[in-house]
Design a protein around this motif. Structure first.
Motif, PDB file in Angstrom:
ATOM      1  N   GLN A   1      40.557  61.738  46.840  1.00 21.10           N
ATOM      2  CA  GLN A   1      40.593  60.497  46.093  1.00 21.10           C
ATOM      3  C   GLN A   1      40.996  59.350  46.990  1.00 21.10           C
ATOM      4  O   GLN A   1      41.671  59.530  47.999  1.00 21.10           O
ATOM      5  N   VAL A   2      40.580  58.172  46.607  1.00 22.00           N
ATOM      6  CA  VAL A   2      40.896  56.962  47.349  1.00 22.00           C
ATOM      7  C   VAL A   2      41.601  55.990  46.404  1.00 22.00           C
ATOM      8  O   VAL A   2      41.213  55.839  45.245  1.00 22.00           O
ATOM      9  N   GLN A   3      42.627  55.350  46.914  1.00 25.60           N
ATOM     10  CA  GLN A   3      43.317  54.328  46.142  1.00 25.60           C
ATOM     11  C   GLN A   3      43.378  53.052  46.974  1.00 25.60           C
ATOM     12  O   GLN A   3      43.701  53.084  48.167  1.00 25.60           O
ATOM     13  N   LEU A   4      43.064  51.936  46.340  1.00 21.65           N
ATOM     14  CA  LEU A   4      43.129  50.625  46.970  1.00 21.65           C
ATOM     15  C   LEU A   4      44.114  49.781  46.179  1.00 21.65           C
ATOM     16  O   LEU A   4      43.975  49.649  44.959  1.00 21.65           O
ATOM     17  N   VAL A   5      45.079  49.194  46.877  1.00 23.67           N
ATOM     18  CA  VAL A   5      46.102  48.394  46.211  1.00 23.67           C
ATOM     19  C   VAL A   5      46.168  47.033  46.883  1.00 23.67           C
ATOM     20  O   VAL A   5      46.517  46.931  48.066  1.00 23.67           O
ATOM     21  N   GLU A   6      45.833  45.994  46.101  1.00 23.09           N
ATOM     22  CA  GLU A   6      45.887  44.621  46.620  1.00 23.09           C
ATOM     23  C   GLU A   6      47.265  44.026  46.383  1.00 23.09           C
ATOM     24  O   GLU A   6      47.961  44.383  45.429  1.00 23.09           O
ATOM     25  N   SER A   7      47.616  43.083  47.248  1.00 26.62           N
ATOM     26  CA  SER A   7      48.847  42.314  47.074  1.00 26.62           C
ATOM     27  C   SER A   7      48.689  40.974  47.752  1.00 26.62           C
ATOM     28  O   SER A   7      47.737  40.768  48.529  1.00 26.62           O
ATOM     29  N   GLY A   8      49.622  40.059  47.442  1.00 27.97           N
ATOM     30  CA  GLY A   8      49.637  38.779  48.128  1.00 27.97           C
ATOM     31  C   GLY A   8      49.141  37.599  47.326  1.00 27.97           C
ATOM     32  O   GLY A   8      49.199  36.463  47.793  1.00 27.97           O
ATOM     33  N   GLY A   9      48.630  37.850  46.119  1.00 30.20           N
ATOM     34  CA  GLY A   9      48.175  36.737  45.303  1.00 30.20           C
ATOM     35  C   GLY A   9      49.331  35.891  44.817  1.00 30.20           C
ATOM     36  O   GLY A   9      50.501  36.227  44.998  1.00 30.20           O
ATOM     37  N   GLY A  10      48.991  34.754  44.212  1.00 25.38           N
ATOM     38  CA  GLY A  10      50.032  33.879  43.697  1.00 25.38           C
ATOM     39  C   GLY A  10      49.489  32.523  43.348  1.00 25.38           C
ATOM     40  O   GLY A  10      48.271  32.320  43.280  1.00 25.38           O
ATOM     41  N   LEU A  11      50.418  31.595  43.135  1.00 23.95           N
ATOM     42  CA  LEU A  11      50.075  30.217  42.794  1.00 23.95           C
ATOM     43  C   LEU A  11      50.336  29.341  44.009  1.00 23.95           C
ATOM     44  O   LEU A  11      51.411  29.411  44.615  1.00 23.95           O
ATOM     45  N   VAL A  12      49.349  28.521  44.341  1.00 17.12           N
ATOM     46  CA  VAL A  12      49.471  27.654  45.507  1.00 17.12           C
ATOM     47  C   VAL A  12      48.788  26.330  45.202  1.00 17.12           C
ATOM     48  O   VAL A  12      47.853  26.273  44.394  1.00 17.12           O
ATOM     49  N   SER A  21      46.444  41.288  51.041  1.00 23.15           N
ATOM     50  CA  SER A  21      46.388  42.581  51.713  1.00 23.15           C
ATOM     51  C   SER A  21      45.794  43.612  50.774  1.00 23.15           C
ATOM     52  O   SER A  21      45.964  43.517  49.558  1.00 23.15           O
ATOM     53  N   CYS A  22      45.132  44.591  51.355  1.00 23.34           N
ATOM     54  CA  CYS A  22      44.583  45.704  50.590  1.00 23.34           C
ATOM     55  C   CYS A  22      44.927  46.985  51.346  1.00 23.34           C
ATOM     56  O   CYS A  22      44.381  47.226  52.428  1.00 23.34           O
ATOM     57  N   ALA A  23      45.810  47.768  50.782  1.00 23.59           N
ATOM     58  CA  ALA A  23      46.234  49.017  51.407  1.00 23.59           C
ATOM     59  C   ALA A  23      45.425  50.167  50.830  1.00 23.59           C
ATOM     60  O   ALA A  23      45.380  50.348  49.605  1.00 23.59           O
ATOM     61  N   ALA A  24      44.813  50.938  51.713  1.00 23.76           N
ATOM     62  CA  ALA A  24      43.993  52.061  51.292  1.00 23.76           C
ATOM     63  C   ALA A  24      44.703  53.374  51.574  1.00 23.76           C
ATOM     64  O   ALA A  24      45.387  53.512  52.590  1.00 23.76           O
ATOM     65  N   SER A  25      44.534  54.309  50.690  1.00 23.78           N
ATOM     66  CA  SER A  25      45.089  55.650  50.898  1.00 23.78           C
ATOM     67  C   SER A  25      44.075  56.673  50.446  1.00 23.78           C
ATOM     68  O   SER A  25      43.168  56.388  49.663  1.00 23.78           O
ATOM     69  N   LEU A  93      40.446  36.258  40.206  1.00 20.47           N
ATOM     70  CA  LEU A  93      41.043  37.568  40.456  1.00 20.47           C
ATOM     71  C   LEU A  93      40.317  38.148  41.671  1.00 20.47           C
ATOM     72  O   LEU A  93      39.089  38.256  41.657  1.00 20.47           O
ATOM     73  N   TYR A  94      41.071  38.482  42.700  1.00 19.04           N
ATOM     74  CA  TYR A  94      40.488  38.953  43.949  1.00 19.04           C
ATOM     75  C   TYR A  94      40.632  40.473  44.037  1.00 19.04           C
ATOM     76  O   TYR A  94      41.727  41.018  43.853  1.00 19.04           O
ATOM     77  N   TYR A  95      39.510  41.116  44.331  1.00 16.28           N
ATOM     78  CA  TYR A  95      39.458  42.575  44.426  1.00 16.28           C
ATOM     79  C   TYR A  95      39.081  42.989  45.846  1.00 16.28           C
ATOM     80  O   TYR A  95      38.253  42.332  46.478  1.00 16.28           O
ATOM     81  N   CYS A  96      39.641  44.089  46.308  1.00 20.98           N
ATOM     82  CA  CYS A  96      39.087  44.712  47.496  1.00 20.98           C
ATOM     83  C   CYS A  96      38.322  45.951  47.074  1.00 20.98           C
ATOM     84  O   CYS A  96      38.568  46.527  45.999  1.00 20.98           O
ATOM     85  N   ALA A  97      37.376  46.340  47.912  1.00 22.59           N
ATOM     86  CA  ALA A  97      36.510  47.466  47.607  1.00 22.59           C
ATOM     87  C   ALA A  97      36.132  48.161  48.898  1.00 22.59           C
ATOM     88  O   ALA A  97      36.130  47.551  49.969  1.00 22.59           O
TER      89      ALA A  97
END
Length: 119
Positions: A1-12, A21-25, A93-97
């Motif tokens: 299985q693969v998991q992708l977890v995005e982070s770093g969004g916010g209000l600017v 960032s997108c961390a893959a495992s 909404l930003y997604y990594c793939a």
């Protein structure tokens, strides 16, 4: 299985910067390409940028060229999206793939991270 977890969004504020960032495992050895996509309310999901997992060649959508930069850290299975000179129309909404060998479509998707740019 693969998991992708995005982070770093916010209000600017407009003109500001964010770094996603997108961390893959999981079975990342199968990765061919990783991409960033975004979807604004009421709009279709659109391509932002991609990077090849080996070799590192990149492609950016015309709407973000010169402002956004995709990069990767293979050792840490992480892909980044540096976003500069943000505009209100970048709000989405930003997604990594991840695209794997042998399949044309992006096979794995993260849950997304919200980016909001105020004017």
């Amino acid at each position: 299985q693969v998991q992708l977890v995005e982070s770093g969004g916010g209000l600017v504020q407009a003109g500001g910067s964010l770094s996603l960032s997108c961390a893959a495992s999981g079975r990342t050895f199968n990765f061919y390409r990783m991409g960033w996509f975004r979807q604004a309310p009421g709009k279709d999901r659109e391509f932002v940028a991609h990077i090849n997992w080996s070799g590192g060649s990149t492609n950016h959508a015309d709407s973000v060229k010169g402002r956004f930069t995709i990069s990767r850290d293979n050792a840490n299975n992480t892909v980044y999206l540096q976003m500069n000179n943000l505009k209100p129309e970048d709000t989405a909404l930003y997604y990594c793939a991840a695209k794997i060998w042998g399949r044309n479509e992006y096979a794995y998707w993260g849950q997304g991270t919200q980016v909001t740019v105020s004017s």
